[in-house]
Motif scaffolding. Structure first.
Motif, short mmCIF file in Angstrom:
data_model
loop_
_atom_site.label_atom_id
_atom_site.label_comp_id
_atom_site.label_asym_id
_atom_site.label_seq_id
_atom_site.Cartn_x
_atom_site.Cartn_y
_atom_site.Cartn_z
N SER A 185 1.44 -3.64 -8.72
CA SER A 185 0.37 -3.84 -9.72
C SER A 185 -0.81 -4.59 -9.11
O SER A 185 -1.92 -4.56 -9.66
N ARG B 226 9.44 -10.66 -2.37
CA ARG B 226 9.73 -11.78 -3.26
C ARG B 226 10.85 -12.60 -2.68
O ARG B 226 11.81 -12.05 -2.14
N GLN C 243 8.13 -0.43 -4.39
CA GLN C 243 7.81 -0.04 -5.76
C GLN C 243 6.88 1.16 -5.78
O GLN C 243 6.10 1.38 -4.84
#
Ligand code: PHE
Length: 449
Positions: free
Chosen positions: A126, A149, A163
């Protein structure tokens, strides 16, 4: 012999095992750009090594095979493909422009890898919505990328994963735009998927309100287009896996069950309302995709104009690839072992045949925490990974208590060291485990018990 997907110079560092936790450095240079360090810098060398791998761009790697399958399924539907974005982004791109509150835990140093207070490794695709909304000339776009992460260490978690982001928008200035959205919905290929969706006709609820600028009918139509697009994609991917398994001679009962999904409400700072889809696969609900109707502010920030309405989704690829290819441990995706890579071929979903699993070595580390401790469990994960690299199979808290008299807090973590490629010796584990204990003591002032 190792098959080289990466420059040879990387092999030694990727496989290097016992490296000290990154000592304070003045700056970090990646792909010719230098990032001066500050009090936010927290990127260990083994993470920097992963940036170069680009597994989603390798057509013979499970992640690349899945990426190609998605691209093929969406071909001709009006989506521009972006898969070259560099993983270093600004705080603005990853958080601010998406409206993350200042105190959102995702922003913390124990969740995110920072080069400095301005630059970080994207934590999700995003982070590129803003620029894609500005750049895209088609009705929608898809972004595939590696994301990073700080996380637990176990079979399904790795600090780097992949992703796929999708987005689509319409203009209210177009004549009969509501009919146009309905036509777009009707043109999404039909599936036989069984869908549980209590919110399909009533997408707006008390917990999941609409944005004031949209009408209930707009929300219903945009949400239906979003959900049907995701259901179509899920169907393509899982039906493909089913066909491959049948072709390979598998007769497992799940292969004859219809595919089932359910929708649940969710929250993301830059969408409203928001949902998640879960897929029923081999007896488990698999959470695989967050999505929602894009907040107007994000569109306005991208100079898209006041007339736009839009949806976005983000799918995690690694968990899906693990299921489709029967891969038991997420670390295998990053392995350079030819025994892994030679099992996969572009365009094919094949089932991984495990090669010998080498035994693991379990070690506990128990310590007293200082009274004002800032130690986060992700810090322990990070220290273990810094010293053990991919030999860290799992780390878990096995005991925690407060001394009744002194009030001191004690914790015990169990570390399983295990290599995908060879037997480990007690001697080398002693050295690595000793380094972990040392780092915990010097950096977090714990007292080893
Ligand atoms: N970026 C979100 C995540 O990483 C997923 C998402 C994408 C949610 C787009 C809403 C819209 O979980």
């Amino acid at each position: 012999m190792l098959k080289l997907f990466t420059p040879r110079s990387l092999i030694s560092t990727v496989r290097c095992t016992a490296r000290a936790y990154s000592a304070p450095v003045k700056s970090l240079t990646v792909d010719g750009k230098t990032y001066p360090s500050d009090e936010w810098t927290n990127i260990p060398p083994f993470i920097l090594d992963l940036i170069q791998r680009k597994l989603h761009k390798n057509p013979d790697h499970p992640i690349g095979i899945l990426h190609d399958l998605v691209k093929k399924s969406m071909n001709g539907m009006g989506y521009t493909i972006y898969d070259e974005f560099h993983p270093i982004v600004t705080k603005f791109q990853n958080f601010d422009v998406l409206g993350f509150p200042e105190d959102h835990p995702g922003r913390s140093k124990s969740d995110t890898y920072y080069f400095n207070k301005e630059h970080l490794l994207r934590t999700h695709t995003s982070a590129h919505e803003h620029e894609c909304f500005q750049d895209c000339k088609t009705p929608g776009y898809l972004i595939t990328a590696d994301v990073y992460r700080k996380d637990e260490i176990d079979r399904t978690h790795y600090p780097a994963f992949h992703q796929l982001e999708g987005a689509r928008y319409w203009s209210r200035l177009e004549p009969n735009y509501l009919e146009k959205i309905q036509q777009d919905i009707d043109s999404i290929p039909k599936t036989n998927i069984i869908v549980e969706d209590p919110f399909r006709d009533q997408p707006i609820t008390e917990n999941n309100p609409k944005q004031t600028y949209m009408t209930p009918e707009e929300v219903r139509l945009v949400a239906t287009h979003l959900k049907k697009t995701i259901e179509y994609l899920v169907n393509q991917v899982f039906e493909n896996a089913r066909e491959s398994a049948k072709k390979a001679g598998s007769t497992e009962p799940y292969l004859n069950e219809p595919l089932k999904v359910r929708w649940v409400e969710a929250y993301f700072p830059w969408t409203g309302p928001s949902w998640e889809i879960e897929v029923w696969w081999k007896g488990e609900w698999l959470e695989c995709c967050g999505c929602g109707i894009v907040q107007r502010q994000v569109l306005l920030n991208s100079q898209l104009g006041e007339d736009k309405i839009s949806w976005a989704f983000g799918i995690g690829l690694d968990r899906i690839a693990m299921l489709l290819f029967g891969i038991p441990d997420i670390r295998l995706f990053w392995s350079l072992d030819e025994r892994f890579h030679k099992q996969f071929k572009r365009g094919e979903i094949s089932t991984f045949a495990p090669y010998s699993k080498y035994p693991g070595v379990k070690r506990d580390v128990s310590f007293w925490l200082p009274s004002e401790s800032t130690l986060h469990c992700n810090d322990v994960m990070e220290i273990v990974r810094s010293h053990a690299g991919d030999m860290a199979e799992s780390v878990e808290v096995v005991d925690e208590f407060v001394h009744p008299k002194t009030g001191r807090k004690s914790q015990c973590y169990r570390i399983n060291y295990q290599s995908m490629e060879r037997n480990l010796t007690n001697q080398e584990i002693n050295v690595i485990h000793g380094n972990v204990e040392n780092d915990l003591t010097t950096r977090f002032d714990v007292e080893i018990r």
